[in-house]
Scaffold this active site. Structure first.
Site, short mmCIF file in Angstrom:
data_model
loop_
_atom_site.label_atom_id
_atom_site.label_comp_id
_atom_site.label_asym_id
_atom_site.label_seq_id
_atom_site.Cartn_x
_atom_site.Cartn_y
_atom_site.Cartn_z
N ASP A 1 5.10 3.75 0.19
CA ASP A 1 4.62 3.52 1.56
C ASP A 1 5.84 3.40 2.47
O ASP A 1 6.96 3.13 2.01
CB ASP A 1 3.80 2.24 1.59
N ASP B 1 2.96 -2.58 0.17
CA ASP B 1 2.93 -4.01 0.46
C ASP B 1 1.70 -4.46 1.22
O ASP B 1 1.45 -5.66 1.35
CB ASP B 1 4.17 -4.42 1.26
N ASP C 1 -2.69 -0.48 1.01
CA ASP C 1 -2.08 0.15 -0.16
C ASP C 1 -2.78 -0.24 -1.45
O ASP C 1 -2.53 0.37 -2.50
CB ASP C 1 -0.60 -0.24 -0.27
#
Length: 635
Positions: free
Chosen positions: A318, A515, A519
């Site tokens: 990410d 995080d 996600d």
């Protein structure tokens, strides 16, 4: 011999057994040898037999319990060896096998305890009470009573009971139990500090941001307990191979007996096959690897995850909060000549104290870092998502987007301050008393360690790195290209991140690093999910199999290397141990190794594979070359 995972009284009995059974076997062996030296073979044989029976009885009871649970292990070989030795008139060999079996269990228990040292050390550091401010006085209260918003005093030498924000003085903290960092770190006012850290400086105050049960350290404890109770797929695979080894051992023993008409050869074969290094090596190596990862700040939830981590070939990362800080920061202030840069920021931040916008929070934090004196605003009017007007001291101040401010200025234009704006930057326009005063340029900066970590991931065998972000495509592309990432995907929804994980499997097992709550589905879908920062209520940490204990990327590549090394060491121990055992069994089948010498040889093999498995506790002997620094983007 499978590791003991019982609790309560059973654990106490297991520990007592690990101590007393070897002692009984040693006493029997010693007493029998004394009778033999006194030329009293009858009593020597009797003593060896009597002192073998308690060990054989304990082994049969443990084997029966394992079979009742459906766990068919190789302990039965030790039982067969002792029973056959006693039946065939070899009580000395039976006593030696008893000593080898009991001593092997004690050695395995010691090795597992040593391997779990870094993890179990966490469990003994939980604070029980804390000093809370109540009506201007300090009260010592149980940590279960602490709630978010409470103000606490932390003294030198105390372990932080909850996560909090430093609100008075500076905090010098030893975070080695969480991150493996050797040196303490200084935290200033406004910095977040994690429970489980130890104060090594002066007294300071924190404002609790979570209750004790929701704090970082509580989450780590829960994950540690899960990891300690787990068994790796490799360990279960070892059990299945163990059944094959059992069948081979018994078949070879029967063949040796039938072909030679000598039952001592069958006994020697069984003795050398007891206990099996296949069962000893894998649990010790896996626990050692998990312990090693914990020591460097990376908590692996169970042995299966560690094994999966060693096979990862694709990394999906990410952007926001993973490769970048996840919070806006000022990258430039472009002020008019008639106003000072700090004064421009002070006025804007003072007004933004009345706003709940994320950019307002970042401006206020930046002003406080510079030590600017913020004053309460008056007569405030906010247009949500656009901007805010109000009075700060003697000045009328306007803060917001360029269009919002431009419509309210009487002189000048915010556009006059624009020059070379970078992709991903957000500009906050400021006007003072109806005059355009300047722009504050903000961005989400790339983590300084991102370049090094990506290089180490490639060195560790990652063949493809994918950047998958929900942010705008142009912003994501700017970050990915600057970091040299192969595949860059922007504007990804949680569902499309899951699809990205599935698609990437054509290159090999996939690791997803993120995080945020968005996600979590991809973390759960990946072969290995990695969450940044242990947060008890965070969906990402719950869905992930690996949790970085700090909000940094450095431990990730080191944990990947440690997992790979652990699996290599476990396989080395299995191959070497089985190879030596089979060679010894063949030699015994042809009559070259009698039962007593075979038992001593097998114990040497067991000790060797356990010591080899413990190598997983230590860091690798060499580090990859650092290489050149890749320029970081300004976004």
């Amino acid at each position: 011999m499978t590791p003991n995972t019982a609790t309560g009284p059973i654990v106490f009995l297991s520990k007592a057994r690990d101590i007393w059974l070897p002692l009984i076997a040693v006493l029997g062996l010693s007493a029998g040898l004394i009778f033999a030296l006194l030329k009293d073979p009858a009593n020597a044989r009797l003593v060896w037999t009597v002192f073998t029976l308690p060990v054989l009885g304990a082994l049969l009871w443990q084997t029966f319990g394992s079979l009742h649970r459906g766990d068919f292990g190789l302990d039965i070989l030790a039982a067969l060896s002792m029973a056959f030795a006693l039946s065939f008139g070899e009580p000395l060999a039976a006593n030696v096998v008893a000593l080898m079996y009991a001593g092997g269990q004690m050695l395995e228990a010691y090795a597992s305890q040593r391997a779990a040292r870094e993890m179990t050390a966490l469990l003994g550091r939980v604070a029980q009470t804390a000093f809370r401010y109540e009506d201007g006085c300090l009260q010592e209260v149980p940590i279960a009573d602490i709630r978010a918003g409470d103000r606490l005093m932390v003294r030198q030498g105390e372990v932080l009971p909850v996560d909090g924000i430093v609100v008075r003085d500076h905090a010098l903290l030893d975070q080695s139990a969480l991150t493996g960092e050797a040196l303490p770190r200084m935290h200033g006012i406004g910095d977040e500090v994690l429970s489980g850290s130890t104060s090594v400086g002066g007294v300071f105050d924190i404002k609790a941001i979570r209750s004790a049960s929701e704090s970082t350290y509580a989450a780590i404890i829960r994950l540690v307990e899960t990891a300690q109770k787990s068994r790796a797929p490799m360990a279960r695979l070892a059990d299945r191979y163990g059944l094959v080894f059992l069948a081979v051992s018994v078949s070879l023993a029967l063949a040796a007996w039938l072909l030679s008409n000598d039952p001592r050869r069958a006994l020697a074969v069984l003795v050398i096959a007891t206990p099996c290094p296949l069962i000893l090596a894998v649990p010790v190596a896996i626990m050692s690897g998990i312990s090693r990862c914990a020591a460097i700040g990376c908590l692996v939830k169970d042995g299966g995850i560690l094994e999966a981590l060693s096979r990862v070939r694709v990394a999906i990362l990410d952007k926001t909060g993973t490769l970048t800080r996840g919070a806006a920061a000022i990258v430039a202030i472009k002020n008019a000549k008639w106003i000072d840069e700090n004064e421009l920021l002070r006025l804007a931040a003072s007004l933004d104290q009345a706003s709940g916008h994320v950019m307002a929070t970042a401006l206020i934090a930046a002003a406080r870092e510079r030590g600017l004196n913020l004053v309460p605003p008056n007569d405030v009017t906010e247009s949500p998502g656009a901007g805010i007007d109000g009075t700060v001291g003697r000045h009328r101040v306007t803060v917001g987007g360029r269009g919002f401010v431009e419509r309210r200025v009487l002189q000048g234009s915010p556009r006059a301050f624009l020059s070379g704006r970078g992709t991903g930057e957000v500009v906050v326009a400021v006007a003072v008393d109806g005059v355009a005063a300047g722009l504050i340029v903000m961005a989400d900066p790339v983590r300084p360690e991102a370049v090094t970590v990506l290089r180490k991931l490639r060195d560790a065998g990652i063949v493809r790195i994918i950047l998958a972000s929900g942010d705008r495509s142009e912003v994501t592309r700017d970050v990915g290209e600057a970091l040299g990432i192969e595949e860059i995907l922007g504007e990804q929804s949680p569902a499309s991140k899951v699809e990205c994980v599935r698609s990437a499997r054509r290159f090999g097992p996939v690791m997803m690093v993120g995080d945020g709550i968005n996600d979590a589905p991809a973390l759960a879908a990946a072969d290995v999910g990695v969450a940044l920062g242990a947060r008890g209520a965070a969906a990402s940490s719950e869905a992930a199999g690996v949790v970085l204990l700090v909000d940094r990327l450095e431990p990730l590549a080191d944990a990947l290397t440690a997992a790979q090394r652990t699996v290599v060491i476990a396989r080395q121990s299995i191959v070497a141990g089985l190879g030596l055992s089979i060679a010894g069994m063949i030699a015994a089948a042809f009559g070259f190794l009698p039962p007593l010498q075979g038992a001593l040889l097998q114990e040497a093999i067991d000790v060797a594979v356990i010591l080899n498995a413990l190598r997983a506790l230590r860091p690798a002997g060499s580090k990859a070359n650092e290489g050149p620094e890749i320029p970081r983007p300004r976004i």
